[in-house]
Write a protein that holds these residues in place. Structure first.
Motif, PDB file in Angstrom:
ATOM      1  N   GLU A 142       0.842  -1.205   0.000  1.00 56.65           N
ATOM      2  CA  GLU A 142       0.000   0.000   0.000  1.00 56.65           C
ATOM      3  C   GLU A 142       0.868   1.242   0.000  1.00 56.65           C
ATOM      4  OE1 GLU A 142      -2.971   0.281   3.058  1.00 56.65           O
ATOM      5  OE2 GLU A 142      -3.757   2.156   2.194  1.00 56.65           O
ATOM      6  N   LYS A 165       0.978   6.884  -6.544  1.00 56.30           N
ATOM      7  CA  LYS A 165      -0.189   7.734  -6.778  1.00 56.30           C
ATOM      8  C   LYS A 165       0.157   9.199  -6.533  1.00 56.30           C
ATOM      9  CE  LYS A 165      -4.919   8.634  -5.442  1.00 56.30           C
ATOM     10  NZ  LYS A 165      -5.753   8.790  -4.289  1.00 56.30           N
ATOM     11  N   GLU A 189       3.840   1.549  -1.270  1.00 53.77           N
ATOM     12  CA  GLU A 189       4.381   1.726  -2.624  1.00 53.77           C
ATOM     13  C   GLU A 189       3.334   2.327  -3.554  1.00 53.77           C
ATOM     14  OE1 GLU A 189       7.781   0.727  -3.883  1.00 53.77           O
ATOM     15  OE2 GLU A 189       7.671   1.353  -1.789  1.00 53.77           O
ATOM     16  N   SER A 190       2.103   1.822  -3.458  1.00 55.01           N
ATOM     17  CA  SER A 190       1.082   2.309  -4.392  1.00 55.01           C
ATOM     18  C   SER A 190       0.687   3.737  -4.074  1.00 55.01           C
ATOM     19  CB  SER A 190      -0.119   1.364  -4.426  1.00 55.01           C
ATOM     20  OG  SER A 190      -1.103   1.776  -3.533  1.00 55.01           O
TER      21      SER A 190
END
Lengths: 93, 353
Positions: B18, B25, B20-21
């Motif tokens: 999460e 984003k 990393e994402s």
């Protein structure tokens, strides 16, 4: 002299970084807490409202231009008004 | 910050994914708004003319490297601190020394003038920030009235009074910043988020402003809400330690000076870096930065003994100032913008105008 400051915190910095990015540790409670904190922080940062660079840049430019005349180091002031510059005729001596 | 147990299904790996994402984003959101470069917006503005800036005063008296300085709001007094533990208050117009204090530690890396002009704060390897009221009686022993305000667990790197003499903000080698009540020495708020030494901080210029920016050895610049202690924005584009951070006069941006030999400008509302001030010929770290009153000029002191003056909007260098005989450690523009002062490891301070 300042090289010591990095050595002091290198181990803690490494543990914080690995927990967030390249965790190959077993799930110990401290690395989980750090990861949770990192995720919470990122969620907050992702939510903030941003404007276009073009608008931000235009505002920076306008601020500079509007205040340029008041900036002594930019436009210069007469020597007589600048306490650090010697006046043209020295009346002190 | 409470340590929560794992929620169902949450493991270090899912959290890592999460994280990393979210980072991806964040970058994506920032990139969407990157429609133009600052220097392109500035193309039509007239280029700046030749600058004639010379050393107008040289303040001699420190026996060792000058590490920090600050202007008094009266635009003529200066406080400076040095490796040998001495803190000196100068009248910059006459170059006279008005006060001198010897600290019990060496490497006094931080000093600041109180808004009232009646006190100075300083600290360094003693891990503390102490406040000395300035007496009108030149013979009075200032050290006797010293008040210890801040206590960190590592060296004090920077300190600043807030809008009054009553509160001080500090940054430290222990990786934190902190807000203190001067009278009681009480810790009012602490700021955690850097993963290495914090080297510099600067308060937002607005009267009602409640934010400050900090920069450190983790290459990050963080913006903080002073009341909640929350890190509201974070910028990580430098390739090495950030030595100094300074707000743009409007409060909408800030500049940084780093060991990666660049200075950078970050806009808070666009939430990204908007300019880099660098040249192939500049290979030494920038130790200190400050803006002229309109924000058009950025003065930066470097470890190669020079001061470079940058056109903030166009991104070009407009002047290079020689004079110091060792690293420039600190650069500050005077409160009325008529001059700027530089301090150096050559033991002197210079006033330029």
């Amino acid at each position: 002299m300042f090289r010591f400051r990095r050595a002091l915190l290198q181990t803690s910095a490494n543990s914080l970084r690995t927990a967030g990015i390249m965790s190959n540790n077993n799930a110990s409670s401290s690395s989980v807490a750090v990861a949770q904190k990192a995720v919470k922080q990122l969620r907050l940062e992702a939510k903030i409202r941003r404007i276009n660079v073009s608008q931000a840049a235009t505002d920076l430019k306008n601020f500079c231009l509007q205040n340029a005349h008041k900036d002594p180091l930019l436009v210069g002031v007469p020597s007589s008004d600048n306490p650090f510059r010697p006046p043209k005729s020295c009346g002190l001596l | 910050m409470a340590c929560q147990g794992l929620a169902k299904g949450e493991t270090t790996n899912t959290l890592k994914a999460e994280s990393e994402s979210l980072k991806a984003k964040l970058e994506e959101e920032r990139a969407k708004l990157h429609d133009v470069e600052l220097h392109q917006v500035a193309e039509k503005i007239d280029a700046l003319g030749q600058f004639v800036m010379k050393t107008r005063r040289t303040l001699k008296g420190h026996g060792n490297k000058v590490l920090c300085m600050d202007w008094c709001r009266d635009k003529r007094r200066i406080v400076s601190s040095s490796q040998d533990g001495k803190v000196i208050v100068w009248d910059a117009y006459t170059t006279n020394k008005e006060h001198a204090v010897t600290m019990p530690c060496t490497w006094v890396m931080a000093c600041a003038y109180a808004p009232s002009g009646c006190a100075v704060a300083c600290g360094g390897l003693d891990n503390k920030c102490s406040v000395y009221p300035l007496s009108l009686d030149k013979n009075e022993n200032l050290a006797a009235k010293k008040k210890s305000v801040a206590m960190h667990t590592n060296y004090l790197s920077s300190c600043s009074f807030t809008n009054s003499d009553m509160q001080i903000l500090t940054s430290s080698g222990d990786g934190t910043c902190a807000l203190w009540d001067v009278e009681s020495g009480q810790l009012l708020q602490s700021f955690h988020g850097h993963s290495a030494d914090v080297l510099s901080l600067d308060l937002a210029p607005s009267e009602t402003g409640n934010t400050f920016v900090s920069g450190g050895c983790d290459k990050k610049a963080n913006v903080w809400d002073m009341r909640s202690g929350q890190n509201v924005q974070s910028f990580e584009t430098h390739e090495s330690d950030i030595n100094n951070v300074k707000y743009y006069p409007s409060g909408d941006a800030f500049a940084t000076g780093s060991d990666d030999a660049t200075c950078r400008l970050y806009d808070l509302r666009a939430d990204r870096e908007v300019a880099i001030y660098s040249k192939d010929s500049i290979i030494f770290g920038a130790s200190s930065v400050d803006f002229s009153l309109s924000g058009r000029l950025l003065f930066a002191g470097y470890n190669d003994y020079t001061i470079n003056v940058w056109d903030v909007l166009k991104g070009t260098r407009v002047a290079i100032l020689f004079g110091h005989e060792n690293r420039v450690s600190t650069v500050r523009v005077s409160p009325d913008g008529t001059a700027f002062c530089s301090g150096s490891w050559d033991n002197t301070l210079r006033i330029w105008a």
